[in-house]
Design an enzyme around this catalytic site. Structure first.
Site, PDB file in Angstrom:
ATOM      1  N   LYS A  32       0.839  -1.181  -0.091  1.00 24.34           N
ATOM      2  CA  LYS A  32      -0.012  -0.003   0.032  1.00 24.34           C
ATOM      3  C   LYS A  32       0.803   1.370   0.026  1.00 24.34           C
ATOM      4  O   LYS A  32       2.173   1.290   0.485  1.00 24.34           O
ATOM      5  CB  LYS A  32      -0.953   0.034   1.211  1.00 24.34           C
ATOM      6  CG  LYS A  32      -0.472  -0.123   2.475  1.00 24.34           C
ATOM      7  CD  LYS A  32      -0.028   1.351   3.365  1.00 24.34           C
ATOM      8  CE  LYS A  32       0.673   1.156   4.824  1.00 24.34           C
ATOM      9  NZ  LYS A  32       1.451   2.368   5.154  1.00 24.34           N
ATOM     10  N   ASP A 169      -2.759  -1.779  10.331  1.00 20.33           N
ATOM     11  CA  ASP A 169      -3.126  -1.636   9.018  1.00 20.33           C
ATOM     12  C   ASP A 169      -3.639  -2.890   8.271  1.00 20.33           C
ATOM     13  O   ASP A 169      -4.064  -2.962   7.095  1.00 20.33           O
ATOM     14  CB  ASP A 169      -1.592  -1.463   8.270  1.00 20.33           C
ATOM     15  CG  ASP A 169      -1.302  -0.095   8.388  1.00 20.33           C
ATOM     16  OD1 ASP A 169      -1.934   0.967   8.595  1.00 20.33           O
ATOM     17  OD2 ASP A 169      -0.024   0.352   7.945  1.00 20.33           O
TER      18      ASP A 169
END
Ligand code: C5P
Length: 323
Positions: A32, A169
């Site tokens: 990401k 996350d």
């Protein structure tokens, strides 16, 4: 199966000539990038309240699960990396029980009240201590693989609390596509309609510890203002990206952690300088770093800038796109 990372191969054929069936399950676990990250304050639990826009990008770790010859053997993990064939355990990458893949398997097994079993094989391409979410993505992939391998069939809602326990996350990687994440990162709101975005990424040789960067964030002036001011910045960024106004969107990209990371690691300034002279639309640290990112118009634009950086000893240079 709910949407999310897709299974790449599932070899459950019967015996084919000299070939043996393996029943291996495999997932590609994406990295990401954070296009926006604001710290709203420190929470009583020691974590920080965040508002961040994350997009998955096409740099992948590969995680396989294979049945063990003898289920009594329990669960194991072996790791290879794209940058070094066999990895001994290090602080940043361990194949021991503290690895998020094995912790994910353990948590899921506890929830299902079974003995965790099988062999995980992890091939790492996502750089370590980069702010690109490699460990978190691997953890989410491990939950998904073990969920299928062990015939549990839990839905996303049932896996999410486990993901949040594994790391701030990890829930993002159970969702599909870009998302705004709040709380400590675990409250995930998908963002639809973003165009494909292209990036140049430089990962310097040294990494940064997330905990160390966050430990310094309030001294560096975490934002005290109301969430709504931040939200309007973030909303502007999302609207401009949706409209394909990349040049204007670029002005709203920001990462509160960048200032802190540069204090912890002044060598990041060289990357800031290199990117500011490169002709990219915006440049920024992703997460707590140390990977540094340029937003560009196209793959061609990315190749041009990556070419400028090659041979300058800045770190590993690669180009990638949102996925
Ligand atoms: O959740 P995760 O284990 O990825 O976080 C790593 C470290 O980063 C935490 O131990 C904490 O020090 C810091 N952190 C934080 N606030 C967040 C996320 C992470 O302070 N929202």
């Amino acid at each position: 199966m709910f949407p999310g990372p897709t299974f790449r191969s599932q070899q459950i054929m019967g015996r084919q000539g000299i070939y043996q069936p393996t029943a291996a399950l495999e997932l590609l676990a994406p990295a990401k990038l954070n296009l926006y990250l604001e710290v709203l304050g420190r929470r009583p639990d020691g974590f920080h309240e965040l508002e961040t826009l994350m997009v998955p990008v096409g740099v992948y770790d590969q995680l396989r699960w294979l049945p063990a010859a003898n289920p009594e053997e329990g669960v194991s993990l072996s790791i290879r990396t794209a940058w070094q064939r066999h990895v001994a355990s290090s602080a940043a990458l361990s194949a021991g029980p503290e690895n998020l893949v094995l912790r994910a398997a353990q948590l899921l097994a506890e929830k299902a009240n079974l003995q965790p079993h099988g062999k995980f094989e992890l091939y790492k391409r996502i750089p370590l201590q980069a702010g690109m979410g490699g460990g978190s993505s691997d953890a989410a992939a491990a939950l998904l693989l073990a969920n299928v391998a062990w015939g549990l069939h839990y839905g996303r809602e049932e896996l999410l609390p486990l993901a949040a326990q594994l790391g701030s996350d990890v829930p993002f990687f159970l969702s599909e596509g870009a998302a705004v994440c709040r709380g400590r990162g675990e409250l995930v709101e998908p963002v639809r309609g973003l165009p494909k975005l292209h990036f140049v990424v430089v990962k310097p040789a040294a990494g940064l510890s997330t905990a160390e960067v966050f430990a310094n964030v309030m001294q560096a002036g975490g934002r005290d203002g109301s969430a709504s001011a931040g939200m309007s910045q973030l909303q502007k960024l999302i609207d401009l990206l949706r409209n394909g106004a990349l040049g204007s969107a670029a002005r709203h990209i920001r990462n509160r952690l960048e200032l802190v990371a540069v204090r912890v690691a002044p060598w990041l300034e060289e990357l800031q300088r290199a990117f500011s002279e490169s002709g990219c639309l915006a440049h920024f640290l992703t997460g707590s770093g140390s990977a540094y990112v340029g937003l560009v118009r196209s793959v061609k634009h990315a190749r041009g800038i990556a070419g400028q950086f090659a041979g300058r000893n800045l770190g590993s240079v690669f180009i990638t796109s949102s996925c």
